[in-house]
Scaffold this motif. Structure first.
Motif, PDB file in Angstrom:
ATOM      1  N   MET A   3      90.061  16.209  -3.258  1.00 19.34           N
ATOM      2  CA  MET A   3      91.310  15.848  -3.908  1.00 19.34           C
ATOM      3  C   MET A   3      91.002  14.805  -4.966  1.00 19.34           C
ATOM      4  SD  MET A   3      93.342  13.406  -1.233  1.00 19.34           S
ATOM      5  CE  MET A   3      92.611  11.883  -0.713  1.00 19.34           C
ATOM      6  N   GLN A   4      91.900  14.656  -5.900  1.00 17.86           N
ATOM      7  CA  GLN A   4      91.689  13.716  -6.996  1.00 17.86           C
ATOM      8  C   GLN A   4      92.713  12.584  -6.908  1.00 17.86           C
ATOM      9  OE1 GLN A   4      92.464  14.669 -11.294  1.00 17.86           O
ATOM     10  NE2 GLN A   4      90.225  14.782 -11.251  1.00 17.86           N
ATOM     11  N   ILE A   5      92.226  11.351  -7.151  1.00 16.46           N
ATOM     12  CA  ILE A   5      93.113  10.194  -7.246  1.00 16.46           C
ATOM     13  C   ILE A   5      92.909   9.559  -8.612  1.00 16.46           C
ATOM     14  CG2 ILE A   5      93.140   9.760  -4.758  1.00 16.46           C
ATOM     15  CD1 ILE A   5      91.202   7.365  -5.389  1.00 16.46           C
ATOM     16  N   ARG A   6      93.894   8.775  -9.027  1.00 14.66           N
ATOM     17  CA  ARG A   6      93.801   8.033 -10.285  1.00 14.66           C
ATOM     18  C   ARG A   6      93.433   6.590  -9.964  1.00 14.66           C
ATOM     19  NH1 ARG A   6      99.269   8.114 -12.024  1.00 14.66           N
ATOM     20  NH2 ARG A   6      99.696   8.768  -9.919  1.00 14.66           N
ATOM     21  N   LEU A   7      92.665   5.975 -10.857  1.00 11.39           N
ATOM     22  CA  LEU A   7      92.213   4.603 -10.635  1.00 11.39           C
ATOM     23  C   LEU A   7      92.632   3.690 -11.767  1.00 11.39           C
ATOM     24  CD1 LEU A   7      88.569   5.300  -9.510  1.00 11.39           C
ATOM     25  CD2 LEU A   7      90.408   4.472  -8.077  1.00 11.39           C
ATOM     26  N   LYS A   8      92.973   2.461 -11.408  1.00  6.31           N
ATOM     27  CA  LYS A   8      93.185   1.375 -12.369  1.00  6.31           C
ATOM     28  C   LYS A   8      92.374   0.202 -11.833  1.00  6.31           C
ATOM     29  CE  LYS A   8      97.395   1.315 -14.652  1.00  6.31           C
ATOM     30  NZ  LYS A   8      98.799   0.918 -14.713  1.00  6.31           N
ATOM     31  N   LEU A   9      91.224  -0.010 -12.418  1.00  6.52           N
ATOM     32  CA  LEU A   9      90.372  -1.120 -12.002  1.00  6.52           C
ATOM     33  C   LEU A   9      90.511  -2.221 -13.031  1.00  6.52           C
ATOM     34  CD1 LEU A   9      87.241   0.926 -10.885  1.00  6.52           C
ATOM     35  CD2 LEU A   9      89.206   0.207  -9.524  1.00  6.52           C
ATOM     36  N   MET A  10      90.795  -3.417 -12.565  1.00  5.07           N
ATOM     37  CA  MET A  10      91.087  -4.540 -13.452  1.00  5.07           C
ATOM     38  C   MET A  10      89.913  -5.513 -13.517  1.00  5.07           C
ATOM     39  SD  MET A  10      94.169  -3.659 -14.095  1.00  5.07           S
ATOM     40  CE  MET A  10      95.579  -2.843 -13.405  1.00  5.07           C
ATOM     41  N   GLY A  11      89.959  -6.377 -14.540  1.00  2.00           N
ATOM     42  CA  GLY A  11      88.988  -7.460 -14.672  1.00  2.00           C
ATOM     43  C   GLY A  11      87.560  -6.968 -14.681  1.00  2.00           C
ATOM     44  N   MET A  12      86.717  -7.640 -13.901  1.00  8.48           N
ATOM     45  CA  MET A  12      85.289  -7.338 -13.881  1.00  8.48           C
ATOM     46  C   MET A  12      84.992  -5.949 -13.303  1.00  8.48           C
ATOM     47  SD  MET A  12      84.001  -9.762 -10.809  1.00  8.48           S
ATOM     48  CE  MET A  12      84.396  -9.411  -9.111  1.00  8.48           C
ATOM     49  N   LEU A  13      85.974  -5.312 -12.679  1.00 10.94           N
ATOM     50  CA  LEU A  13      85.780  -3.981 -12.103  1.00 10.94           C
ATOM     51  C   LEU A  13      86.022  -2.861 -13.114  1.00 10.94           C
ATOM     52  CD1 LEU A  13      87.650  -4.510  -8.731  1.00 10.94           C
ATOM     53  CD2 LEU A  13      85.191  -4.659  -9.160  1.00 10.94           C
ATOM     54  N   LYS A  14      86.619  -3.193 -14.235  1.00  7.54           N
ATOM     55  CA  LYS A  14      87.024  -2.178 -15.205  1.00  7.54           C
ATOM     56  C   LYS A  14      85.862  -1.269 -15.621  1.00  7.54           C
ATOM     57  CE  LYS A  14      90.153  -1.695 -18.978  1.00  7.54           C
ATOM     58  NZ  LYS A  14      91.157  -2.360 -19.741  1.00  7.54           N
ATOM     59  N   SER A  15      84.675  -1.815 -15.724  1.00  7.97           N
ATOM     60  CA  SER A  15      83.519  -1.021 -16.152  1.00  7.97           C
ATOM     61  C   SER A  15      83.130   0.044 -15.130  1.00  7.97           C
ATOM     62  CB  SER A  15      82.322  -1.936 -16.422  1.00  7.97           C
ATOM     63  OG  SER A  15      81.904  -2.559 -15.223  1.00  7.97           O
ATOM     64  N   ARG A  16      83.631  -0.043 -13.923  1.00 14.49           N
ATOM     65  CA  ARG A  16      83.331   0.944 -12.872  1.00 14.49           C
ATOM     66  C   ARG A  16      84.303   2.126 -12.879  1.00 14.49           C
ATOM     67  NH1 ARG A  16      79.249  -0.988  -8.880  1.00 14.49           N
ATOM     68  NH2 ARG A  16      78.895  -3.089  -9.605  1.00 14.49           N
ATOM     69  N   THR A  17      85.271   2.087 -13.781  1.00 14.87           N
ATOM     70  CA  THR A  17      86.250   3.172 -13.859  1.00 14.87           C
ATOM     71  C   THR A  17      85.556   4.451 -14.316  1.00 14.87           C
ATOM     72  OG1 THR A  17      87.995   1.595 -14.439  1.00 14.87           O
ATOM     73  CG2 THR A  17      88.436   3.921 -14.882  1.00 14.87           C
ATOM     74  N   PRO A  18      85.690   5.530 -13.555  1.00 17.48           N
ATOM     75  CA  PRO A  18      85.084   6.802 -13.964  1.00 17.48           C
ATOM     76  C   PRO A  18      85.732   7.329 -15.244  1.00 17.48           C
ATOM     77  CG  PRO A  18      85.828   6.889 -11.671  1.00 17.48           C
ATOM     78  CD  PRO A  18      86.360   5.633 -12.261  1.00 17.48           C
ATOM     79  N   PRO A  19      85.015   8.189 -15.969  1.00 16.40           N
ATOM     80  CA  PRO A  19      85.606   8.787 -17.172  1.00 16.40           C
ATOM     81  C   PRO A  19      86.933   9.464 -16.852  1.00 16.40           C
ATOM     82  CG  PRO A  19      83.267   9.345 -16.996  1.00 16.40           C
ATOM     83  CD  PRO A  19      83.656   8.655 -15.718  1.00 16.40           C
ATOM     84  N   GLY A  20      87.924   9.224 -17.686  1.00 17.31           N
ATOM     85  CA  GLY A  20      89.245   9.809 -17.470  1.00 17.31           C
ATOM     86  C   GLY A  20      90.090   9.080 -16.447  1.00 17.31           C
ATOM     87  N   GLY A  21      89.517   8.045 -15.793  1.00 22.30           N
ATOM     88  CA  GLY A  21      90.282   7.249 -14.842  1.00 22.30           C
ATOM     89  C   GLY A  21      90.626   7.970 -13.557  1.00 22.30           C
ATOM     90  N   ALA A  22      89.896   9.041 -13.236  1.00 18.52           N
ATOM     91  CA  ALA A  22      90.166   9.799 -12.018  1.00 18.52           C
ATOM     92  C   ALA A  22      88.893   9.902 -11.189  1.00 18.52           C
ATOM     93  CB  ALA A  22      90.691  11.181 -12.358  1.00 18.52           C
ATOM     94  N   ALA A  26      96.417   9.986  -0.677  1.00 18.27           N
ATOM     95  CA  ALA A  26      96.837  11.377  -0.865  1.00 18.27           C
ATOM     96  C   ALA A  26      96.458  11.821  -2.275  1.00 18.27           C
ATOM     97  CB  ALA A  26      98.347  11.494  -0.658  1.00 18.27           C
ATOM     98  N   ALA A  27      96.398  13.118  -2.476  1.00 16.25           N
ATOM     99  CA  ALA A  27      96.097  13.657  -3.799  1.00 16.25           C
ATOM    100  C   ALA A  27      97.052  13.072  -4.830  1.00 16.25           C
ATOM    101  CB  ALA A  27      96.209  15.176  -3.772  1.00 16.25           C
ATOM    102  N   HIS A  28      96.491  12.690  -5.958  1.00 12.01           N
ATOM    103  CA  HIS A  28      97.228  12.156  -7.110  1.00 12.01           C
ATOM    104  C   HIS A  28      97.765  10.745  -6.916  1.00 12.01           C
ATOM    105  CE1 HIS A  28      96.742  16.152  -8.646  1.00 12.01           C
ATOM    106  NE2 HIS A  28      97.415  16.641  -7.613  1.00 12.01           N
ATOM    107  N   ASP A  29      97.412  10.082  -5.806  1.00 11.53           N
ATOM    108  CA  ASP A  29      97.767   8.668  -5.669  1.00 11.53           C
ATOM    109  C   ASP A  29      97.096   7.874  -6.780  1.00 11.53           C
ATOM    110  OD1 ASP A  29      99.385   8.810  -3.420  1.00 11.53           O
ATOM    111  OD2 ASP A  29      97.868   8.036  -2.029  1.00 11.53           O
ATOM    112  N   GLU A  30      97.723   6.771  -7.160  1.00 16.12           N
ATOM    113  CA  GLU A  30      97.114   5.850  -8.115  1.00 16.12           C
ATOM    114  C   GLU A  30      96.736   4.583  -7.356  1.00 16.12           C
ATOM    115  OE1 GLU A  30      98.259   4.680 -12.429  1.00 16.12           O
ATOM    116  OE2 GLU A  30      99.245   3.272 -11.054  1.00 16.12           O
ATOM    117  N   LEU A  31      95.447   4.309  -7.334  1.00 15.79           N
ATOM    118  CA  LEU A  31      94.923   3.112  -6.672  1.00 15.79           C
ATOM    119  C   LEU A  31      94.534   2.101  -7.737  1.00 15.79           C
ATOM    120  CD1 LEU A  31      93.807   1.559  -4.199  1.00 15.79           C
ATOM    121  CD2 LEU A  31      91.648   2.778  -4.567  1.00 15.79           C
ATOM    122  N   ALA A  32      95.090   0.908  -7.634  1.00 21.22           N
ATOM    123  CA  ALA A  32      94.714  -0.191  -8.519  1.00 21.22           C
ATOM    124  C   ALA A  32      94.001  -1.249  -7.683  1.00 21.22           C
ATOM    125  CB  ALA A  32      95.939  -0.796  -9.197  1.00 21.22           C
TER     126      ALA A  32
END
Length: 75
Positions: A1-20, A61-67
């Motif tokens: 399943m795919q989730i969306r990510l919002k990583l802030m601050g020093m974690l931002k560089s770990r965001t996968p391409p497309g934010g998923a 769950a699928a399509h959840d957005e985790l920040a």
């Protein structure tokens, strides 16, 4: 399943391409941190779909957005 990510601050560089991120069914917040090689001690605040979440064992769950928001220092 795919989730969306919002990583802030020093974690931002770990965001996968497309934010998923593709994760297994039943994946938890802790599983996502491991998949992204993020030390769980560096993150104190999470939101799932805009709501504060303190339980790293919460099943996503699928399509959840985790920040993930690391601590912010200041003086």
């Amino acid at each position: 399943m795919q989730i969306r990510l919002k990583l802030m601050g020093m974690l931002k560089s770990r965001t996968p391409p497309g934010g998923a991120l593709e994760v297994a069914d039943g994946a938890t917040i802790a599983d996502v941190l491991r998949a992204l090689d993020i030390d769980p001690r560096t993150v104190r605040v999470f939101t799932v779909n805009g709501e504060l979440e303190r339980d790293r064992d919460r099943v996503l769950a699928a399509h959840d957005e985790l920040a993930a928001i690391p601590p912010i220092g200041g003086g």
